[in-house]
Design an enzyme around this catalytic site. Structure first.
Site, short mmCIF file in Angstrom:
data_model
loop_
_atom_site.label_atom_id
_atom_site.label_comp_id
_atom_site.label_asym_id
_atom_site.label_seq_id
_atom_site.Cartn_x
_atom_site.Cartn_y
_atom_site.Cartn_z
N ASP A 1 -10.90 2.94 3.99
CA ASP A 1 -11.18 1.56 3.72
C ASP A 1 -12.62 1.32 3.60
O ASP A 1 -13.17 0.62 3.15
CB ASP A 1 -10.84 0.65 5.07
CG ASP A 1 -9.47 -0.07 4.67
OD1 ASP A 1 -9.32 -0.31 3.51
OD2 ASP A 1 -8.97 -0.38 5.65
N LYS B 1 0.88 -1.22 -0.06
CA LYS B 1 0.06 0.10 -0.01
C LYS B 1 1.06 1.30 -0.02
O LYS B 1 0.73 2.38 -0.41
CB LYS B 1 -0.88 -0.01 1.21
CG LYS B 1 -2.08 -1.24 1.11
CD LYS B 1 -2.76 -1.23 2.22
CE LYS B 1 -3.98 -2.42 2.11
NZ LYS B 1 -4.50 -2.78 3.52
N GLN C 1 -4.84 -1.41 9.66
CA GLN C 1 -4.36 -2.80 9.12
C GLN C 1 -4.90 -4.02 9.99
O GLN C 1 -4.53 -4.02 11.20
CB GLN C 1 -2.91 -3.06 8.57
CG GLN C 1 -2.70 -4.27 8.03
CD GLN C 1 -3.57 -4.30 6.42
OE1 GLN C 1 -3.17 -3.38 5.82
NE2 GLN C 1 -4.39 -5.25 6.23
#
Ligand code: NDP
Length: 279
Positions: free
Chosen positions: A117, A50, A94
């Site tokens: 997200d 990422k 995460q």
């Protein structure tokens, strides 16, 4: 047709890079902060990818990497600092998190306006009520693949196998929004083969190597395989038996090289859209 996720993801990344450059020309940098707690090896790889993807499109990324022993209160206070930091447009925590921390509590602490997200319940509510908001990256990426492959969804029977909060449920909503008639199958669905046989569009998000048999696929169906599994030989395979499914389908995504590359591309898309919304 094999739907080339790598090429489509590259296209999304190029679009994002253009948007980032435009914002930069107007004096605004775009920033994504990633929080990775502890030493989960898979998380380390995902986060590295990422961060690399951010650099390629000009998004400024920062990583916070607290020890696995961090308390929930300490992690919440880090999230609160990031919520208040004007240089941060997107925040991503995460998963998975260590046992002492409730993932739900942490995800809900992220400001919905920085939720890269698209997992915050406010943004999930926006999705289900048709309001613009960041969307869960994997199903958002699947929709882009379907659009690029010019798949007509209106009036079609779509089957989503899997009902997780990060893939199955938002996927079903996005297909419904595009006027498909949507069925969601899960581990208690009695006859999965019959459901698959009815589907014009199949999205498999189960996490079990090749459990959807190619012979079940309706001739001419579009097959999107979200699954990423290692088979007995250690090879990366999807949730669908690729070769027999490809022989029946009109279009199909490979694993790897299908949905996988889209997830990070859509994370970048969400981040730049959050920065634009802030302006
Ligand atoms: P989860 O484990 O959270 O959910 C799996 C779903 O599959 C559950 O809803 C479960 O049903 C259902 N399921 C399990 N067994 C069966 C069965 N025999 N028949 C029908 N349904 C079944 O997984 P995720 O949604 O997080 O991920 C799914 C897959 O997608 C994984 O392979 C994952 O690696 C991959 N993935 C890939 C991404 C990418 O970027 N390409 C991103 C995210 C995920 P129930 O709810 O009843 O338990």
């Amino acid at each position: 047709m094999i739907i080339d996720g790598k090429a489509i993801a590259a296209q999304v990344r190029a679009e994002v890079a253009r948007d980032v450059a435009e914002l930069k020309a107007r004096g605004q940098m775009v920033g994504l902060t990633v929080v990775r707690v502890g030493e989960d090896p898979a998380s380390a790889v995902y986060v590295r990818n990422k961060i690399k993807a951010c650099a390629e499109v000009g998004i400024v990324s920062t990583e916070h990497h607290p020890d696995a022993s961090i308390s929930q209160a300490e992690l919440l206070s880090l999230v609160a600092r990031l919520n208040a930091d004007p240089a941060v447009h997107g925040i991503l925590v995460q998963l998975p998190l260590p046992k002492q921390i409730s993932e739900q509590v942490v995800l809900e602490a992220i400001s919905p306006q920085k939720d890269a997200d698209g997992f915050h319940p406010f943004n999930v509510g926006c999705l289900w009520t048709g309001k613009p908001a960041p969307r869960a990256c994997t199903p958002f990426g699947v929709m882009r693949l379907l659009d690029e492959a010019r798949v007509e969804l209106k009036g079609k029977h779509a089957l989503v196998v899997g009902r997780s909060n990060i893939v199955g449920k938002p996927q079903a909503c996005m297909l419904l929004e595009r006027h498909a008639t949507v069925t969601i199958a899960h581990s208690r669905t009695p006859d999965l083969a019959a459901e698959v046989a009815r589907a014009d569009v199949l999205v498999a998000a189960v996490g079990k190597a090749e459990m959807v048999k190619g012979a079940w696929v309706k001739p001419g169906a579009v097959v999107i395989d979200v699954g990423m599994n290692r088979n007995a030989e250690g090879k990366l395979v999807g949730d669908v038996e690729f070769a027999p499914a490809a022989a029946r389908a009109s279009a199909i995504t490979p694993v790897p090289g299908g949905v996988g590359p889209m997830t990070i591309a859509m994370l970048l898309r969400n981040t730049v859209d959050l920065a634009k919304a802030r302006r």
